[in-house]
Write a protein that holds these residues in place. Structure first.
Motif, PDB file in Angstrom:
ATOM      1  N   GLU A 273      -1.133  -7.015 -10.138  1.00  0.00           N
ATOM      2  CA  GLU A 273      -0.543  -5.849  -9.486  1.00  0.00           C
ATOM      3  C   GLU A 273       0.861  -6.127  -8.955  1.00  0.00           C
ATOM      4  OE1 GLU A 273      -1.946  -2.265  -6.424  1.00  0.00           O
ATOM      5  OE2 GLU A 273      -3.137  -4.099  -6.564  1.00  0.00           O
ATOM      6  N   LEU A 277       3.539  -7.776  -2.588  1.00  0.00           N
ATOM      7  CA  LEU A 277       4.543  -6.707  -2.615  1.00  0.00           C
ATOM      8  C   LEU A 277       4.072  -5.530  -3.448  1.00  0.00           C
ATOM      9  CD1 LEU A 277       7.335  -5.653  -1.875  1.00  0.00           C
ATOM     10  CD2 LEU A 277       8.252  -6.869  -3.872  1.00  0.00           C
ATOM     11  N   GLY A 278       3.521  -5.807  -4.630  1.00  0.00           N
ATOM     12  CA  GLY A 278       3.032  -4.731  -5.483  1.00  0.00           C
ATOM     13  C   GLY A 278       1.880  -3.973  -4.852  1.00  0.00           C
ATOM     14  N   ARG A 279       0.938  -4.706  -4.283  1.00  0.00           N
ATOM     15  CA  ARG A 279      -0.195  -4.044  -3.642  1.00  0.00           C
ATOM     16  C   ARG A 279       0.263  -3.238  -2.426  1.00  0.00           C
ATOM     17  NH1 ARG A 279      -5.721  -6.931  -3.823  1.00  0.00           N
ATOM     18  NH2 ARG A 279      -5.363  -6.098  -5.925  1.00  0.00           N
ATOM     19  N   SER A 280       1.196  -3.795  -1.688  1.00  0.00           N
ATOM     20  CA  SER A 280       1.730  -3.100  -0.524  1.00  0.00           C
ATOM     21  C   SER A 280       2.320  -1.750  -0.916  1.00  0.00           C
ATOM     22  CB  SER A 280       2.798  -3.973   0.147  1.00  0.00           C
ATOM     23  OG  SER A 280       3.459  -3.272   1.169  1.00  0.00           O
ATOM     24  N   LYS A 281       2.972  -1.672  -2.044  1.00  0.00           N
ATOM     25  CA  LYS A 281       3.573  -0.415  -2.486  1.00  0.00           C
ATOM     26  C   LYS A 281       2.501   0.635  -2.752  1.00  0.00           C
ATOM     27  CE  LYS A 281       7.768  -2.440  -4.469  1.00  0.00           C
ATOM     28  NZ  LYS A 281       8.529  -2.744  -5.715  1.00  0.00           N
ATOM     29  N   ARG A 282       1.397   0.222  -3.377  1.00  0.00           N
ATOM     30  CA  ARG A 282       0.308   1.182  -3.621  1.00  0.00           C
ATOM     31  C   ARG A 282      -0.309   1.646  -2.311  1.00  0.00           C
ATOM     32  NH1 ARG A 282      -5.203   0.190  -4.442  1.00  0.00           N
ATOM     33  NH2 ARG A 282      -4.838  -1.986  -5.031  1.00  0.00           N
ATOM     34  N   TYR A 283      -0.554   0.710  -1.413  1.00  0.00           N
ATOM     35  CA  TYR A 283      -1.127   1.074  -0.114  1.00  0.00           C
ATOM     36  C   TYR A 283      -0.201   2.019   0.651  1.00  0.00           C
ATOM     37  CZ  TYR A 283      -4.705  -2.653  -0.450  1.00  0.00           C
ATOM     38  OH  TYR A 283      -5.761  -3.440  -0.815  1.00  0.00           O
ATOM     39  N   GLN A 284       1.094   1.751   0.592  1.00  0.00           N
ATOM     40  CA  GLN A 284       2.038   2.611   1.305  1.00  0.00           C
ATOM     41  C   GLN A 284       2.059   4.016   0.725  1.00  0.00           C
ATOM     42  OE1 GLN A 284       5.889   0.764   2.688  1.00  0.00           O
ATOM     43  NE2 GLN A 284       5.119  -0.977   1.518  1.00  0.00           N
ATOM     44  N   GLU A 285       1.951   4.113  -0.590  1.00  0.00           N
ATOM     45  CA  GLU A 285       1.926   5.437  -1.206  1.00  0.00           C
ATOM     46  C   GLU A 285       0.630   6.168  -0.847  1.00  0.00           C
ATOM     47  OE1 GLU A 285       2.964   8.816  -3.520  1.00  0.00           O
ATOM     48  OE2 GLU A 285       4.040   7.296  -2.376  1.00  0.00           O
ATOM     49  N   ARG A 288       1.128   7.320   2.681  1.00  0.00           N
ATOM     50  CA  ARG A 288       2.084   8.427   2.778  1.00  0.00           C
ATOM     51  C   ARG A 288       1.402   9.741   2.441  1.00  0.00           C
ATOM     52  NH1 ARG A 288       4.688  11.850  -0.054  1.00  0.00           N
ATOM     53  NH2 ARG A 288       3.778  11.071  -2.002  1.00  0.00           N
TER      54      ARG A 288
END
Length: 385
Positions: A273, A277-285, A288
């Motif tokens: 993923e 950093l990649g997982r963080s982006k999914r969690y943030q989306e 949101r």
């Protein structure tokens, strides 16, 4: 692939199981589930190699080399490992200073109380981050403490504490103290610098997206070496657990074999993923979407934007007399959506998590279900709080 699961066009499988919008245990991937369907010998060379690999991979995720740090796996929930660290780091002469703003920080105090570990706890408001204020600074300057402990992401509310900032201050002004961080619900999901942390505690079944059964402690080697003989527990002796791994690569007592096999695959999926950093982006989306959607429905959040995280979010109850949380929860459960009750003590609220094997499509569907339930409960939209 399990007969309960099939791929959906959006990439998030359809399942007869309910979706878990919680801080853990979580929804896990089909790959992790598949990894659990094996029997393996706990003393077998193959399994010993898996243990070794996981310990090394967890250090990589934390950003530490093996020459300065080590990883100790511990059977049980995350609380078991928190207790192991508090036992190991206390010489019973110096106190632990616990900075708490929720139930998981308070739980550290309960552990110390039961174990006879001397401690002080500073309780900050549940909707505000902990800090090194004048009171805390005065206590630390007294020389009465051997360690400072806090929770990084306090899932009582969803608040994220300034772990890095406090660590820098502690290590600059009080370099002899151990810095203990409960990163249960942040490790693997929030990009962070742990360089000041002596003992970092997390679990397989949070942002790493494994299943419950064991947790782990990432330790500075120099700090762990000071812990020999300190623990008053046999099964929770952090130093002896480490020594066992170093001696023969094995757990001292029966390990959760399937859980460990599951985490091996979960870590591979984390790498695929794009790492933390990649997982963080999914969690943030995911986060949101749920925050925007709930605010559109009229809900208010407990935590302000500057300290609210993206792991789990607390929403205040509506004031509409038709709103009853138990009914709200059960109606959502009937639709296959499991949210989380509130845990703060002074505000009526509930929580929605967005970590685990969840995707934006899941968050959109949850919002649709919430709106339907509110209408069915005869609650006017947008709600009032």
């Amino acid at each position: 692939m399990s007969s309960l699961l099939q791929a959906s066009p959006g990439g998030s499988e359809q399942s007869l199981d309910k979706k878990l919008f919680t801080p853990g245990p979580l929804c896990v991937s089909p790959g992790v589930r598949e990894a659990l369907n094996r029997d393996v010998g706990s003393r077998d060379p193959e399994f010993i190699q898996v243990i070794k690999s996981i310990r090394e991979k967890l250090l990589e995720i934390a950003g530490f080399p093996t020459k300065s740090h080590t990883c100790v796996l511990m059977q049980g929930s995350g609380t078991f490992s928190v207790e192991a660290v508090l036992h190991a780091t206390s010489n019973r002469n110096k106190k632990v200073l616990i900075l708490a703003c929720g139930s998981y920080g308070v739980r550290m105090g309960s552990i110390c109380e039961k174990a006879g570990i001397p401690y002080d706890i500073i309780n900050f408001p549940e909707n505000e981050p902990v800090q090194l204020d004048e009171t805390v600074e005065g206590l630390l300057a007294s020389g009465s403490y051997g360690s400072v402990a806090l929770v990084h992401c306090e899932t009582t509310s969803g608040l994220v504490n300034p772990m890095e900032k406090i660590g820098q201050r502690v290590k600059t002004d009080y370099p002899g103290l151990f810095y203990i961080v409960d990163a249960m619900s942040s490790f693997g999901g929030i990009v962070a610098n742990y360089e000041t942390v002596d003992f970092l505690i997390s679990s397989a079944n949070k942002c790493l997206q494994g299943i419950p059964g064991f947790a782990f402690v990432i330790c500075k080697n120099s700090s762990l070496m000071q812990c020999k003989g300190r623990s008053m527990s046999l099964s929770l002796d952090l130093y002896d657990q480490w020594a066992g791994f170093e001696q023969n690569g094995q757990f001292r007592f029966t390990p959760p074999t399937q859980c460990i096999l599951g985490l091996k695959v979960a870590i591979q999926e984390l790498e695929q993923e794009g790492g933390v950093l990649g997982r963080s982006k999914r969690y943030q989306e995911n986060n949101r979407i749920i925050k925007h959607g709930m605010e559109t429905l009229g809900f208010s959040r407990l935590i302000a934007d500057n300290t609210d995280g993206f792991i789990i979010t607390s929403f205040e109850y509506p004031t509409d007399p038709n709103f009853k949380f138990e009914e709200f929860y059960n109606r959502l459960s009937d639709k296959g959506q499991l949210i989380y009750p509130g845990k703060v003590t002074k505000t009526d609220c509930f929580r929605i998590g967005n970590i685990g094997h969840l995707f934006p499509s899941d968050m959109i569907h949850l919002l649709k279900c919430i709106k339907e339930v509110l209408v069915d409960m005869n609650i006017s939209l947008p709600i009032s709080v």
